[in-house]
Design a protein around this motif. Structure first.
Motif, short mmCIF file in Angstrom:
data_model
loop_
_atom_site.label_atom_id
_atom_site.label_comp_id
_atom_site.label_asym_id
_atom_site.label_seq_id
_atom_site.Cartn_x
_atom_site.Cartn_y
_atom_site.Cartn_z
N PHE A 219 48.94 -43.36 22.42
CA PHE A 219 48.53 -44.42 23.35
C PHE A 219 47.06 -44.79 23.12
O PHE A 219 46.71 -45.98 22.96
CB PHE A 219 48.79 -43.91 24.77
N ALA A 220 46.21 -43.79 23.06
CA ALA A 220 44.76 -44.04 22.95
C ALA A 220 44.42 -44.78 21.66
O ALA A 220 43.59 -45.70 21.65
CB ALA A 220 44.01 -42.72 23.01
N GLN A 221 45.10 -44.40 20.57
CA GLN A 221 44.84 -45.08 19.29
C GLN A 221 45.19 -46.57 19.36
O GLN A 221 44.70 -47.35 18.54
CB GLN A 221 45.71 -44.44 18.19
N ARG A 222 46.06 -46.93 20.26
CA ARG A 222 46.56 -48.31 20.32
C ARG A 222 46.12 -49.02 21.61
O ARG A 222 46.72 -50.00 22.01
CB ARG A 222 48.10 -48.30 20.25
N TYR A 223 45.07 -48.51 22.22
CA TYR A 223 44.68 -49.10 23.50
C TYR A 223 44.23 -50.56 23.34
O TYR A 223 44.31 -51.35 24.28
CB TYR A 223 43.60 -48.24 24.15
N HIS A 224 43.81 -50.94 22.12
CA HIS A 224 43.42 -52.32 21.88
C HIS A 224 44.60 -53.29 22.08
O HIS A 224 44.40 -54.48 22.29
CB HIS A 224 42.85 -52.48 20.47
N LEU A 225 45.82 -52.80 21.97
CA LEU A 225 46.98 -53.67 22.18
C LEU A 225 46.99 -54.29 23.58
O LEU A 225 47.61 -55.32 23.80
CB LEU A 225 48.29 -52.91 21.97
N PHE A 226 46.32 -53.64 24.51
CA PHE A 226 46.36 -54.08 25.91
C PHE A 226 45.25 -55.07 26.25
O PHE A 226 45.14 -55.49 27.41
CB PHE A 226 46.31 -52.86 26.83
N ARG A 227 44.43 -55.40 25.28
CA ARG A 227 43.37 -56.39 25.54
C ARG A 227 43.96 -57.67 26.14
O ARG A 227 44.90 -58.24 25.61
CB ARG A 227 42.66 -56.76 24.24
N GLY A 228 43.38 -58.07 27.24
CA GLY A 228 43.84 -59.32 27.88
C GLY A 228 45.03 -59.13 28.80
O GLY A 228 45.50 -60.11 29.38
N THR A 229 45.53 -57.91 28.95
CA THR A 229 46.68 -57.67 29.84
C THR A 229 46.20 -57.08 31.16
O THR A 229 45.15 -56.44 31.23
CB THR A 229 47.69 -56.69 29.21
N PRO A 230 47.01 -57.24 32.22
CA PRO A 230 46.63 -56.60 33.48
C PRO A 230 46.67 -55.07 33.39
O PRO A 230 45.88 -54.41 34.07
CB PRO A 230 47.65 -57.14 34.49
#
Lengths: 468, 468, 468
Positions: free
Chosen positions: C99-110
């Motif tokens: 999850f932490a490695q891919r936290y950038h996927l959540f940019r712009g999401t609530p």
């Protein structure tokens, strides 16, 4: 009167928040604020201008006829009877108090903007409406209405209305329009041809209407040929009384182009009461194409207003009748629906059809691409529930990039609330100038282009589109 | 030349109005303005790059091939013949004058932004287009096009195009792509596999196309096995000519996954001309799933572009042929339509499907939730009528919160108007940087994240998604 | 730890960019930031408050139960098993690292906004989540969760929750609610009646559920009368455990009002397993009207949440079960669908129905006009995928002008992620205050009205609408 809040119309109201955009918008707005009002589509009562009688009290003028107002109060539990809707026994002052106590319900709605304009600008009231000021409002408005300056013709002139169109059934004698013309008054009040009562088999009294249509025209309106001839005859009469447009309020945008024999057989079923719901829908569809054919001949601009589920609330309809705030928009399809009519007349640029919608999802998807291609199509402004600041912004944002500004037709107020007409045009001009100012600030158009467009959107396009 | 207005591309055009947001947007934009152009989906003509011949005159280059331009002029009553569309006898200078006199019609449209860019940036013109400058424009553009600096390869290099994909039918010999490769020129021009002519039973000439498909591949394309084998063979050939993607332009997004015997029987009906409209729709649906199966094997990225009602204007189609501005979007459903394909391949992350839409109401409701769950799905950018400043903003606002940025694929220009390619990528970069700047200003992302995202949206995502 | 980025929640986050608007929004927000949380609709587990046990580790609390989080990771190729979803063998620390490695996927999401709030505000972490800080996060959160200050009741009090509603099936014994009441703890946790398991014939185990329903109530739930009596009995029991509302999660908004004999015959088919899909849909429709009839009697507020295609991903559903991120919204119609119920009860203002949607195209077209007329209807807040900054703004912009603010019901968090509750209410308050500030800046409402509305939207409306 203590503890009252001041009522003040800010000169920058409805202009965008950003100071640079607002400054441009303000300049644009000032250049169009005083242009005459062209009101090419609406529902004012021509008898007002014919008789020029005083309007009654505050409740009669502002509450009872305005379904925007009483629908909101009704949604919050106020019985319509108590507001005086279809209830002559209601005390108008008590009705006004019920409204005043709940004026906060209108926060954020266009009704609030229009009403505050009427209160402040038309009646010169300087305190806000609430429970404490209810009687002051009622008395002050009612007294003002008794003055000559508030008779219909005086208001027409005061608000610089260049022309106003009313809407009448083919069965209307247009006697009030005749009286206006005969009176020597110079205000320009024209009619528009709205044939729904004799075109829509589901209209209350449709069969009686056909009989009246025959009587009025001397045509046999139970024969297809006679029925069409009666339309042609009434259209010519309406045109002689100033009409430049027709108006069609169908449940859907469906059109049809049946072979003559099929159309005739369909009309036989419809006119004899043998029509099922599919026949009724097909007949309305066929009649749009027939009306387009007549418009090619007589030059009347055609307005199509589809998509309302009329009288949704059965109990309210039964008790209070039509137009009592229970008309609800529905999803509306245009691309397949209009094709039969467009296949026949779509490339004829003597025909002009103005499309309206209650379904904003079609602005960018269907209407703008259609109007941005077909020579006969133009887009009416944001309509009814969408005749509001946010609604108008969505309209511009979703139609301009594909249809441009010049496939739109300026503003319609579409109202029966007379005093809201200047208020509504003022809102539309402010919102359009704000939109133009945004385009200038983003360097999408030049300032001189915005200045031209402001004139076009506020005045020129409506005159041109409606051939006024 | 007197009375002319200056043409000037403001460096801050299309950036948000608020000064703080604009400052951030400007910095972001400057960081991506000069990135190479990756154009993974479009309709330029590979013969341009193969032959490297001069483009003709202003009208031939900018007016006749651009249906955005002539559809708008047509909607306002200009006959297409007069513009030179399918009319070699039209005088190109006269056509250009008709356009120039009506350039105000494009106010607020993306065409206006793209064209002004082409005029100012590509041709160095410094006055605005209008009736008075029409001849100056025509002469100046036509003369410039005669120079070597404006031959196709020089423009490709000048605008820093790293790779461009064209779109060809399976029946195309790809001779121009072969010629480009043989020429030693280092510009990267690849093809994409667009099988509609042999997949859509409603496509003009479908049955002849199947015969040609057989001839070209040596397969029996009237047998289901031979037909599928022919696709596999041509896909491999396209891949050998650089293709990394396929493209499917169906009326709807319907997919199907029939048992083999049913698929075979369906193909028999379709290939023998015994198919009814439902068969045709089902066959297109089945072929999307067949194409997905082949993509799992050969790695070609699959693009699905549904929802256009093609050639809506019957008379224009008959007189002028396909792609003449009369394609109209329709409501498009994805959730049920895609399920058969997704049930079979949806969890296979070797498959990559890029979904496009002309129906913005599905952005937040259907597409973002689907792409935010299924490993094989990504969202193509705002497409066609929505490839515009407002359209792109709606796309980002309505997809990002559910799908994120990383289930989108950067920008596609999707154009056959070659010089508009850098203009369109510039618009997209400006709008995306503006959107990111808004997120930074509202503290929804950090500035360093916006900087990374600006690179991703402008360049990285397209390369990755299209495996270029 | 070097090279880490600071995590900092900006006090102005989510407030509009324009400085004047932001200043007004900030003042409004400050006036509501500390109001108690009213959470009238959600899916927290009452056993948390009954048992008051420590939550587990970071992955168990924040990742495994949050389908917003794992759907996004899954869409980018991370297997759900690896995240610990339905996989007790997964290493929680390894899952957290993915999850932490891919936290950038959540940019712009609530999700990113909510999670950052939880990290910074609840756990006091001051560095951003990424691959380098993954272990720091995992250890720090897991250790904190072991403290008494992070047990469920302490968190409930710490975040000033005035009341929270959970959602239970009629078959639930409500033992945890009983335990909470018996414990003497003063936190107010109430239930809500969600009868889908015994109302929806397509629900897993529907027939077994009817048997259990009989056992639990002593009614013969295979007879129509017994079945309805069982509902009445359980509703009364739920009300005795604090319930003030019911909740109905149907695929569509369809309602029906069948004659008794037809309803009885329909129930016979449904209860004996003889129902086809049309019967199932009609039965759900009939039951909405039956539930409305019971609400008229017992005063429970009715919530209708239609429009999700549940468990769209067949393979994920089979492997991982319900609620695994594969619920996809569909187009939803309300105007015709609700008419049977409204014809019977629409004008009864003792009935209160709260409508939700996943289809934003109905906000302005259908829901606002319905709620702006019918006394029994109110609009639930932006729901599920639309419970986001942009989604909430669209909700306000598209409903306020027709329905006003007072036909809406404040905010619902609708979540099973406990720590996100204060984060979500904070987002909602910020967005609503921003919207109000825009109205003030455009002079559409006064500042003192905005101040009242901020209190109403943040607190009063939810209490009133849910009768809490």
């Amino acid at each position: 009167m203590t503890d009252t809040r001041p009522l003040y119309l800010h000169p920058d109201r409805l202009l965008p928040a950003d100071p640079a955009v607002r400054a441009i918008a303000r300049t644009l707005y000032q250049s169009v604020a005083d242009l005459p009002i062209v009101s090419p589509h609406g529902h004012t009562d021509p008898s007002w201008f014919a008789g020029n009688a005083h309007f009654g009290n505050a409740t009669d003028l502002l509450l009872v006829p305005d379904h925007y107002v009483f629908r909101m109060l009704y949604s919050q539990g106020v019985p319509m009877e108590a507001l005086g809707v279809r209830n002559p026994d209601a005390d108008p002052r008590e009705a006004w108090r019920l409204f005043a106590q709940r004026y906060h319900l209108f926060r954020g709605t266009p009704s609030r903007m229009w009403l505050d304009w009427v209160f402040a600008e038309a009646f010169g009231i300087d305190v806000r409406l609430d429970a404490g000021t209810a009687d002051h409002y009622f008395d002050s408005i009612t007294q003002t209405l008794a003055t000559d300056a508030f008779r219909p013709r005086a208001l027409f002139e005061r608000y610089n209305i260049e022309v106003i169109a009313t809407t009448e059934s083919p069965l209307d004698t247009l006697e009030h329009h005749a009286a206006i013309r005969a009176s020597g008054w110079r205000g320009k009040v024209v009619t528009a041809y709205r044939p729904d009562p004799v075109v829509d088999p589901d209209f209350d009294g449709f069969h009686d209407n056909l009989a009246t249509f025959s009587d009025l025209t001397g045509q046999d309106c139970l024969s297809w040929d006679g029925y069409l001839a009666a339309h042609r005859q009434r259209r010519a009469f309406f045109a002689s009384m100033g009409a430049t447009s027709t108006d069609h309020g169908h449940p859907t945008a469906l059109t049809a182009d049946l072979p003559r024999t099929e159309a005739e057989a369909l009309f036989r079923r419809v006119s004899t009461g043998a029509a099922d719901p599919a026949d009724a829908e097909l007949f309305r569809a066929q009649m749009l194409t027939e009306m387009a054919a007549m418009s090619v001949d007589d030059g009347l601009v055609m307005q199509i207003h589809p998509g309302a589920f009329r009288n949704h609330n059965a109990a309210v309809h039964q008790r209070f009748g039509r137009d009592k705030g229970a008309d609800i928009p529905t999803r509306t399809e245009y691309v397949r629906a209009l094709k039969p009519l467009l296949d026949r007349f779509g490339n004829d640029d003597t025909l002009s059809i103005i499309l309206f919608t209650l379904d904003e999802s079609v602005y960018a998807r269907e209407l703008a691409p259609l109007a941005g291609h077909y020579p006969c199509l133009k887009l009416g402004p944001a309509w009814w529930f969408h005749d509001s600041p946010e609604g108008m912004r969505r309209f511009r944002r979703m139609t301009t990039e594909t249809a441009g500004f010049y496939n739109t037709v300026g503003f319609n107020d579409d109202t029966r609330a007379f005093l809201s007409i200047p208020a509504r045009h003022d809102v539309a001009r402010r919102i359009d100038c704000g939109f133009l100012a945004e385009l200038v600030t983003e360097h999408r158009i030049e300032d001189w282009e915005a200045a031209e467009l402001a004139q076009d959107l506020s005045y020129n396009l409506a005159k041109r589109a409606y051939r006024l």
